[in-house]
Design an enzyme around this catalytic site. Structure first.
Site, mmCIF file in Angstrom:
data_model
loop_
_atom_site.group_PDB
_atom_site.id
_atom_site.type_symbol
_atom_site.label_atom_id
_atom_site.label_comp_id
_atom_site.label_asym_id
_atom_site.label_seq_id
_atom_site.Cartn_x
_atom_site.Cartn_y
_atom_site.Cartn_z
ATOM 1 N N ASN A 188 10.068 42.458 64.766
ATOM 2 C CA ASN A 188 10.916 42.510 64.048
ATOM 3 C C ASN A 188 11.277 44.143 65.201
ATOM 4 O OD1 ASN A 188 13.098 44.370 63.887
ATOM 5 N ND2 ASN A 188 14.387 42.359 62.806
ATOM 6 N N HIS A 200 13.303 48.624 64.127
ATOM 7 C CA HIS A 200 13.616 50.068 63.731
ATOM 8 C C HIS A 200 12.084 50.655 63.799
ATOM 9 C CE1 HIS A 200 15.568 48.491 59.529
ATOM 10 N NE2 HIS A 200 14.524 47.628 59.597
ATOM 11 N N HIS A 251 17.761 42.483 65.952
ATOM 12 C CA HIS A 251 18.600 42.197 65.671
ATOM 13 C C HIS A 251 19.850 43.062 66.702
ATOM 14 C CE1 HIS A 251 21.498 41.392 61.739
ATOM 15 N NE2 HIS A 251 21.990 41.699 62.562
ATOM 16 N N ARG A 279 23.492 44.183 66.622
ATOM 17 C CA ARG A 279 23.896 44.435 65.239
ATOM 18 C C ARG A 279 25.410 44.778 65.776
ATOM 19 N NH1 ARG A 279 22.236 45.078 59.834
ATOM 20 N NH2 ARG A 279 23.995 44.727 59.242
ATOM 21 N N ARG A 324 23.472 49.851 64.884
ATOM 22 C CA ARG A 324 22.988 50.551 64.517
ATOM 23 C C ARG A 324 21.379 50.955 64.838
ATOM 24 N NH1 ARG A 324 23.066 48.463 57.958
ATOM 25 N NH2 ARG A 324 25.033 48.278 58.924
ATOM 26 N N GLU A 355 18.106 38.264 66.688
ATOM 27 C CA GLU A 355 19.207 37.767 65.852
ATOM 28 C C GLU A 355 20.466 37.965 66.016
ATOM 29 O OE1 GLU A 355 17.246 40.178 62.541
ATOM 30 O OE2 GLU A 355 15.579 38.827 62.603
ATOM 31 N N THR A 368 25.138 33.890 47.680
ATOM 32 C CA THR A 368 24.930 35.089 45.987
ATOM 33 C C THR A 368 23.542 35.323 45.791
ATOM 34 O OG1 THR A 368 24.390 33.253 45.026
ATOM 35 C CG2 THR A 368 26.263 34.806 44.738
ATOM 36 N N GLU A 406 15.748 30.055 58.715
ATOM 37 C CA GLU A 406 14.564 30.555 58.671
ATOM 38 C C GLU A 406 14.677 31.001 56.943
ATOM 39 O OE1 GLU A 406 13.642 33.791 61.547
ATOM 40 O OE2 GLU A 406 13.696 35.176 59.147
ATOM 41 N N HIS A 426 12.068 38.488 55.749
ATOM 42 C CA HIS A 426 12.670 39.513 55.136
ATOM 43 C C HIS A 426 11.667 39.940 54.392
ATOM 44 C CE1 HIS A 426 16.268 42.007 55.224
ATOM 45 N NE2 HIS A 426 15.571 42.469 54.259
HETATM 46 N N1 PXP Z 1 14.007 37.489 59.670
HETATM 47 C C1 PXP Z 1 15.485 38.035 59.520
HETATM 48 C C2 PXP Z 1 16.630 36.777 60.212
HETATM 49 C C3 PXP Z 1 16.238 39.725 59.556
HETATM 50 O O1 PXP Z 1 17.800 39.442 59.653
HETATM 51 C C4 PXP Z 1 15.320 40.430 58.808
HETATM 52 C C5 PXP Z 1 15.622 42.139 58.804
HETATM 53 O O2 PXP Z 1 15.769 41.931 60.232
HETATM 54 C C6 PXP Z 1 13.693 40.055 59.074
HETATM 55 C C7 PXP Z 1 13.268 39.147 59.137
HETATM 56 C C8 PXP Z 1 12.658 41.397 59.366
HETATM 57 O O3 PXP Z 1 12.550 41.439 57.758
HETATM 58 P P1 PXP Z 1 11.830 43.174 57.836
HETATM 59 O O4 PXP Z 1 12.426 43.856 58.244
HETATM 60 O O5 PXP Z 1 12.162 42.705 55.965
HETATM 61 O O6 PXP Z 1 10.633 42.588 57.869
#
Ligand code: PXP
Length: 256
Positions: free
Chosen positions: A12, A15, A48, A50, A54, A75, A106, A156, A199
């Site tokens: 991903n 960032h 992703h 969004r 952002r 995403e 939750t 996922e 995640h």
């Molecule tokens: N999978 C999904 C569905 C996510 O939303 C994210 C975060 O954008 C990730 C994986 C990757 O998470 P992380 O950036 O914490 O490794």
């Protein structure tokens, strides 16, 4: 017993865009990061888009789709705007994630059980554009059953609560979360779903979760982009030092 195929790694690059957007402009480019990740062994790239843009922006996903040589996993929230973008872009896969509190369970994943009809429609529209759809959910039986019932081919599993417990040193909490993930992965595979996870994964949790045979793909971002700062900063500083030294050498003989 025959060896399982390797677990796929999706990187991903959100960032990288977060850092770029801190200044505006084009550097660092998530596409360049994606190409480096692929050269280093990534099986796919995740971004992703969004609703508030952002980090990743529309142009990033267009360029990623056009240039990367591995599957793109978009995403996205299940909104009409995002479904339309995905249908135009046609990424290999789309992972539907919650963006608003009301869409979450939750545990933080998508509340599929609570919004079956809206999600069934989004899954159908994306699948109709030949996009492989996954739903980002907690490893809860009710969510897994709902995902299978509305026709999603992939889930996922949200690993955030487990990773948080590991990082906090909460052994009992981590064991309970891992057990929940393992049971959820087995239940999902039995229901015919392809199982991914992600995640908050780091080197330790990725190694541990890769031991669950039902999980065929991990999507990892934040930790790796952070780690890239540490593993790459020394080389970048050496590169800068050399550039400055070359420039200085050209000043030889010129008095200040
Ligand atoms: N999978 C999904 C569905 C996510 O939303 C994210 C975060 O954008 C990730 C994986 C990757 O998470 P992380 O950036 O914490 O490794």
């Amino acid at each position: 017993m025959p060896a399982l195929p390797p677990i796929r790694l999706g990187i991903n690059v959100d960032h990288v865009a977060t850092v770029r957007n801190a200044r505006g402009g084009k550097h660092p480019d998530p596409l360049k990061a994606a190409e480096i990740a692929i050269a280093a062994g990534a099986d796919g790239i995740t971004a992703h888009l969004r609703e508030d843009r952002r980090h990743i922006v529309d142009d990033d996903v267009v360029r990623l789709k056009a240039h990367i040589k591995r599957p793109l996993n978009l995403e996205m929230a299940a909104t009409p705007e995002m479904v339309a973008i995905a249908r135009r872009l046609r990424p290999h896969a789309a992972c539907i994630v919650p963006e608003r509190r009301a869409e979450r369970t939750t545990e933080g994943g998508l509340d599929v059980a609570g919004q079956r009809e809206a999600l069934r429609a989004a899954v159908g529209q994306l699948a109709g554009a030949d996009i492989r759809v996954s739903l980002f959910i907690a490893a809860e039986p009710a969510q897994i059953e709902a995902a299978a019932a509305i026709g999603a081919p992939v889930i996922e599993i949200h690993t955030g609560a487990w990773c948080d417990a590991v990082v906090a040193g909460d052994g009992a909490g981590a064991a309970a979360e891992f057990d929940r993930i393992a049971r959820g992965a087995a239940l999902a595979a039995k229901a015919g779903l392809e199982v991914h996870a992600g995640h908050g994964l780091d080197f330790i949790t990725a190694e541990r979760i890769a031991s669950l045979p039902e999980i065929v793909e991990l999507n990892i971002g934040h930790f790796l982009i952070g780690e890239a700062v540490f593993e790459g900063l020394g080389d970048a500083v050496r590169h800068m030092r050399a550039a400055m030294d070359r420039g200085r050498a050209r000043a030889a003989g010129r008095a200040p």
